[in-house]
Write a protein that holds these residues in place. Sequence first.
Motif, PDB file in Angstrom:
ATOM      1  N   ALA A 288       1.029  -1.015  -0.055  1.00 49.59           N
ATOM      2  CA  ALA A 288      -0.407   0.577   0.135  1.00 49.59           C
ATOM      3  C   ALA A 288       0.792   0.950   0.493  1.00 49.59           C
ATOM      4  O   ALA A 288       1.822   1.780   0.447  1.00 49.59           O
ATOM      5  N   ASP A 289       0.378   2.175  -0.208  1.00 49.69           N
ATOM      6  CA  ASP A 289       0.638   3.572  -0.409  1.00 49.69           C
ATOM      7  C   ASP A 289       0.641   4.585   1.335  1.00 49.69           C
ATOM      8  O   ASP A 289       0.298   5.371   1.195  1.00 49.69           O
ATOM      9  N   VAL A 290       2.211   3.961   2.139  1.00 51.74           N
ATOM     10  CA  VAL A 290       2.025   3.941   3.220  1.00 51.74           C
ATOM     11  C   VAL A 290       2.235   5.564   3.541  1.00 51.74           C
ATOM     12  O   VAL A 290       1.985   5.714   4.052  1.00 51.74           O
ATOM     13  N   GLY A 291       3.265   6.113   2.602  1.00 52.39           N
ATOM     14  CA  GLY A 291       3.661   7.367   2.988  1.00 52.39           C
ATOM     15  C   GLY A 291       2.648   8.549   2.307  1.00 52.39           C
ATOM     16  O   GLY A 291       2.416   9.048   3.410  1.00 52.39           O
ATOM     17  N   ARG A 292       1.774   8.315   1.250  1.00 52.21           N
ATOM     18  CA  ARG A 292       0.616   9.144   1.423  1.00 52.21           C
ATOM     19  C   ARG A 292      -0.470   9.095   2.399  1.00 52.21           C
ATOM     20  O   ARG A 292      -1.026   9.881   3.281  1.00 52.21           O
ATOM     21  N   LEU A 293      -0.710   8.011   3.075  1.00 48.79           N
ATOM     22  CA  LEU A 293      -1.953   7.478   3.873  1.00 48.79           C
ATOM     23  C   LEU A 293      -1.149   8.171   5.036  1.00 48.79           C
ATOM     24  O   LEU A 293      -2.561   8.991   6.200  1.00 48.79           O
ATOM     25  N   ARG A 294      -0.152   8.251   5.129  1.00 46.44           N
ATOM     26  CA  ARG A 294       0.721   8.578   6.732  1.00 46.44           C
ATOM     27  C   ARG A 294       0.525  10.264   6.576  1.00 46.44           C
ATOM     28  O   ARG A 294       0.651  11.154   7.697  1.00 46.44           O
TER      29      ARG A 294
END
Length: 220
Positions: free
Chosen positions: A72-78
Motif C-alpha cells: 500500500a502507499d503508506v507514505g501518502r496515507l501517513r
Amino acid sequence: MLRAAGVGVGDEVVVPAFGNVEVAEAVIRSGALPAFADVDPVTYCLDPVAVEAAITPRTAAVVAVHRFGRPADVGRLREVGQRYGLLVLEQAEPDAPYDEVAQRRERAAYLDARLRGVRTPDGGDGHTYQQYVVRVPGNGRPDRDAFARALRARGVDCRVPVRTPLHRLSGLRRHVSLPQTELAADETLALPVDASLAKRDMQRIVSACNALGGLLQPAF
C-alpha cells in the motif's frame, strides 16, 4: 494495537472493503466501527484520496492493508493521517524467502509477456506476487466466473481472490459507494505463479488463457 492507542467505542477506523474481513473484525473487537474506503484500481490497496473523503469527526485511525504482494502507499496515507491527526497502522503480508520471491517474479514476467485478453498486474513498487491477479473484463461477453470455470476445465488452478466486498456482507453492510472495490471483486482472478511450477505448467496457463482471451474485449 488499536486498543493500545486508545481507539474504542465511538471511534471509526478506515479500512478497505476489498477482502481482509479479519481487519474489520479487529476494529469491531476494539469497540470501534469500521468505515470502508475505496481501493486503488492498480494496487487494490486503500486509495489515499478515498481515505481522505471517508474521514469524519469520529475517525480515529486508518489501517493500510498490503494486497497480493503489492504494498500500500503508506507514505501518502501517513500524510493524510498527519493532516487529520489519525493513527495509521499497517497489516503486513507474510515475508517469503528471497529465492521464492525471485521465482514468483520470474513466472510473473513470463505471464506478463505472453498473456492476451486479460489485464496483467502492475509490477511496480517491489511486487512480490503472493498472488498474480489479472482482470477479466465482462461487458456482456464471458465474465470472470465463466473464464475461471473454463480455465479450471483446462487444468489451470485459478481462484477468485475476493468474491464479495465487506460492505456487502451481512453484519458489515454499509451503504457506501465503492465503485473500484466492486469492479475489482467482479473482475479479478488469481493465476498460479508458485515456485513449484515448471515451464510446461506456465505454458499451459498461457495457452488456456489465450485460447479464451479472444472472446473478451481487448485489455487496456
